[in-house]
Write a protein that holds these residues in place. Structure first.
Motif, PDB file in Angstrom:
ATOM      1  N   GLY A 252       0.785  -1.233   0.000  1.00  0.00           N
ATOM      2  CA  GLY A 252       0.000   0.000   0.000  1.00  0.00           C
ATOM      3  C   GLY A 252       0.807   1.266   0.000  1.00  0.00           C
ATOM      4  O   GLY A 252       0.255   2.351  -0.199  1.00  0.00           O
ATOM      5  N   ASN A 253       2.119   1.175   0.213  1.00  0.00           N
ATOM      6  CA  ASN A 253       2.973   2.353   0.165  1.00  0.00           C
ATOM      7  C   ASN A 253       3.325   2.707  -1.281  1.00  0.00           C
ATOM      8  O   ASN A 253       3.031   1.957  -2.216  1.00  0.00           O
ATOM      9  CB  ASN A 253       4.245   2.112   0.984  1.00  0.00           C
ATOM     10  N   LEU A 254       3.981   3.859  -1.470  1.00  0.00           N
ATOM     11  CA  LEU A 254       4.258   4.387  -2.798  1.00  0.00           C
ATOM     12  C   LEU A 254       5.760   4.402  -3.067  1.00  0.00           C
ATOM     13  O   LEU A 254       6.531   5.014  -2.313  1.00  0.00           O
ATOM     14  CB  LEU A 254       3.702   5.809  -2.920  1.00  0.00           C
ATOM     15  N   TYR A 255       6.163   3.726  -4.142  1.00  0.00           N
ATOM     16  CA  TYR A 255       7.553   3.800  -4.614  1.00  0.00           C
ATOM     17  C   TYR A 255       7.710   5.060  -5.448  1.00  0.00           C
ATOM     18  O   TYR A 255       6.893   5.334  -6.339  1.00  0.00           O
ATOM     19  CB  TYR A 255       7.896   2.564  -5.440  1.00  0.00           C
ATOM     20  N   ILE A 256       8.757   5.847  -5.173  1.00  0.00           N
ATOM     21  CA  ILE A 256       9.030   7.078  -5.918  1.00  0.00           C
ATOM     22  C   ILE A 256      10.478   7.039  -6.395  1.00  0.00           C
ATOM     23  O   ILE A 256      11.395   6.827  -5.594  1.00  0.00           O
ATOM     24  CB  ILE A 256       8.813   8.340  -5.056  1.00  0.00           C
ATOM     25  N   PHE A 257      10.670   7.277  -7.691  1.00  0.00           N
ATOM     26  CA  PHE A 257      12.016   7.383  -8.267  1.00  0.00           C
ATOM     27  C   PHE A 257      12.160   8.763  -8.891  1.00  0.00           C
ATOM     28  O   PHE A 257      11.296   9.209  -9.653  1.00  0.00           O
ATOM     29  CB  PHE A 257      12.239   6.312  -9.339  1.00  0.00           C
ATOM     30  N   ALA A 258      13.279   9.445  -8.582  1.00  0.00           N
ATOM     31  CA  ALA A 258      13.572  10.746  -9.196  1.00  0.00           C
ATOM     32  C   ALA A 258      15.074  10.898  -9.335  1.00  0.00           C
ATOM     33  O   ALA A 258      15.821  10.614  -8.388  1.00  0.00           O
ATOM     34  CB  ALA A 258      13.000  11.882  -8.354  1.00  0.00           C
ATOM     35  N   ASN A 259      15.520  11.342 -10.524  1.00  0.00           N
ATOM     36  CA  ASN A 259      16.929  11.557 -10.809  1.00  0.00           C
ATOM     37  C   ASN A 259      17.668  10.224 -10.858  1.00  0.00           C
ATOM     38  O   ASN A 259      17.633   9.534 -11.871  1.00  0.00           O
ATOM     39  CB  ASN A 259      17.542  12.529  -9.801  1.00  0.00           C
ATOM     40  N   GLN A 260      18.309   9.811  -9.781  1.00  0.00           N
ATOM     41  CA  GLN A 260      18.938   8.491  -9.689  1.00  0.00           C
ATOM     42  C   GLN A 260      18.582   7.767  -8.392  1.00  0.00           C
ATOM     43  O   GLN A 260      19.086   6.678  -8.141  1.00  0.00           O
ATOM     44  CB  GLN A 260      20.466   8.625  -9.769  1.00  0.00           C
TER      45      GLN A 260
END
Length: 581
Positions: A252-260
């Motif tokens: 239920g949590n959120l994976y976030i990817f930004a830049n590297q």
């Protein structure tokens, strides 16, 4: 996966006749899986660089659907009624598509009176389109489809940067149009990303100088929540963290990817609960734009049903500093690497592989077979006005379950149309890929430039749609087990389908796909679930029934509409839509 033995002598006799009359069937099947080496390279310590394969006969087919739809397709969303909402921006002047019935927009940023459309509705089945009317600027905005199939579209530029818009499919298709809500976002959202949540709300994350997230609709105590991670991943003068990649995880949590960098956000309690290693190599987020998918979630029953293996894949991008150099006319080579990381491993690490060619601004889409197609983009430069050079015309097919890394990538047949900055792509219900857009200019510019504004729509048919595979293609007749038009979580349901030819030693797969909101190389909300097969029953010589289990929870399949595909011997048929809640 369950398999079925064909016990009918008549069917067995039919198979023998087919092979005796058409011996090329057997050879074409083996040829479909064998491709010529086109390039080879060395094995490096951290990146596997395999041989790559190119095929012309089985390399897919490009078809121009429309020479011009009048609007450059910067954003796309497939809806459950098999229509695609397409839109660009409003602040560049007139488009090449007029609004109907004397409609006009007034006091626009670019024109005092604008009687042209900047959005349209494309009908997949009839290959026709009609203009739509947006009220404010939707440039570089975001979106997600909610549980009832309505597109929630957020942000943009100028007067549109705080706006929330709705597009709801309706039976009176000639009159459905955009609705702009009186309520606004809390802060401006330009280059943000959206994702539907297990509770049916939409989370809106980031944007230019917006280091925060918020929700629609808001709960009583909701406002805007600061996210330090977005500030920390911002590069000086380049940013390289816009349009962050978002994926809801089975917990239920959120994976976030930004830049590297990437993290897991507990958005309920507003805290980061896990951090992952940096992906090696280049930057991966806008304007050093790469693309991403969450690889298919393979569902099972029993104790592990709620905990499938979760693996991210991120490909392409550009080096730090590439954006600044591109603005001076110096175009650096794009990243040629992909990284895969299993989030569910005890100690997750990126495993790097080399693509057949470098690519910035790629689109990555999940196919019904569970493979990944990578298309669009350029081999040099970055996203931005006039910032890229040397278009990559060949799609690449990636087979994540191929045990031999040297055989995972296949180079497919090229388009003739460059799809550069502001292009997009989306999966269609029949398994084709809809491709449109490309406008690396401040305004629509068709002459005197290297890469003119592109108003055309194309469809790419992957190799599984080749004519020689037609006898393997399933045709769905019915979905049984829905109650009042809905599926429930964890329930069993059955799909009846026909096949012209069935091979008992091959596997059958049922995939369930959420359609993506695609813009700027990111398919927001894209998700593929491989359903657990309980039984396959032969009903007649050519008819079968497969019984599967629906996803076990809202965390694994947020509520809403999904495409169901039956895939036989790696060949999918036309999907049917189901709604789960």
């Amino acid at each position: 996966m369950a398999l079925i033995k064909i016990q009918s002598f008549c069917l067995f006799f039919t198979i023998l006749i087919l092979f005796s009359l058409f011996p090329s069937l057997s050879s074409s099947l083996s040829h479909h899986h064998s491709r010529r080496h086109s390039q080879s390279s060395q094995l490096l310590p951290t990146i596997f660089r395999p041989s790559f394969f190119t095929s012309t006969e089985s390399g897919g087919e490009w078809v121009t659907l429309q020479e011009s739809i009048g609007v450059s397709a910067m954003h796309m969303q497939l809806l459950y009624n098999n229509k695609v909402v397409i839109f660009d921006r409003t602040d560049f002047g007139p488009s090449n598509l007029s609004l109907p019935d004397g409609k006009c927009r007034y006091n626009d940023e670019a024109l005092d009176v604008d009687c042209t459309a900047h959005s349209l509705l494309y009908d997949v089945s009839s290959n026709t389109f009609r203009p739509l009317m947006v009220q404010t600027d939707v440039w570089c905005s975001s979106g997600a489809v909610n549980s009832d199939g309505t597109l929630i579209q957020t942000g943009g530029y100028h007067a549109g940067d705080h706006k929330i818009r709705l597009f709801s499919p309706c039976d009176d298709v000639d009159h459905c149009d955009w609705t702009e809500l009186p309520q606004n976002l809390t802060v401006q959202r330009w280059y943000a990303s959206d994702h539907i949540l297990p509770d049916g709300r939409v989370i809106i994350v980031g944007g230019r100088r917006a280091f925060s997230y918020e929700f629609f609709p808001k709960n009583v105590n909701d406002s805007v929540f600061y996210l330090k991670f977005l500030k920390e991943t911002t590069d000086h003068k380049e940013e390289n963290n816009l349009y962050p990649f978002l994926y809801i995880l089975p917990d239920g949590n959120l994976y976030i990817f930004a830049n590297q960098k990437s993290v897991v956000l507990d958005y309920v309690n507003n805290k980061i609960v896990k951090e992952f290693p940096m992906i090696p190599g280049e930057k991966r987020s806008y304007p050093a734009t790469g693309s991403s998918v969450m690889l298919p979630l393979r569902l099972t029953t029993g104790d592990s049903a709620q905990n499938p293996v979760v693996e991210m894949m991120i490909c392409g991008g550009a080096s730090g500093g590439a954006y600044i150099k591109a603005q001076k006319g110096v175009f650096m080579r794009a990243s040629s690497t992909c990284g895969r990381m299993r989030l569910t491993d005890p100690d997750p690490k990126w495993v790097m592989e080399a693509m057949p060619m470098g690519r910035v601004m790629p689109d990555m889409l999940l196919l019904p077979t569970g493979d990944v197609i990578i298309l669009n983009g350029a081999s040099k430069g970055t996203a931005g006005w006039e910032n890229a050079f040397d278009p990559v015309l060949n799609p690449v097919l990636y087979s994540p379950n191929e045990p031999d890394p040297s055989k995972r990538f296949s180079v497919l047949n090229p388009s003739t149309i460059p799809r550069m900055y502001h292009s997009s792509a989306t999966l269609l219900p029949d398994g084709r890929i809809l491709v449109g857009g490309s406008n690396p200019h401040v305004r629509y510019n068709f002459t005197g430039v290297r890469y003119p504004t592109e108003l055309s729509l194309e469809a790419f048919s992957p190799p599984y749609l080749a004519p020689q595979n037609s006898y393997l293609r399933p045709s769905i007749l019915a979905v049984e087990g829905q109650i009042s038009g809905f599926l429930s979580y964890g329930q069993q349901f059955s799909i009846t389908f026909t096949l012209g030819f069935y091979q008992p030693e091959e596997e059958l797969m049922v995939s369930m796909i959420a359609p993506s909101f695609t813009t700027h190389s990111f398919g927001m909300n894209q998700r593929l679930l491989v359903l657990d097969i309980l039984e396959i029953e032969q009903l007649s010589m050519f008819a079968y029934k497969v019984t599967v289990v629906a996803p076990p929870s809202r965390n694994i399949a947020p509520p809403g509409y999904y495409m169901i595909f039956v895939v036989h011997q790696n060949v999918p048929g036309q999907c049917v839509w189901v709604r789960i809640q």
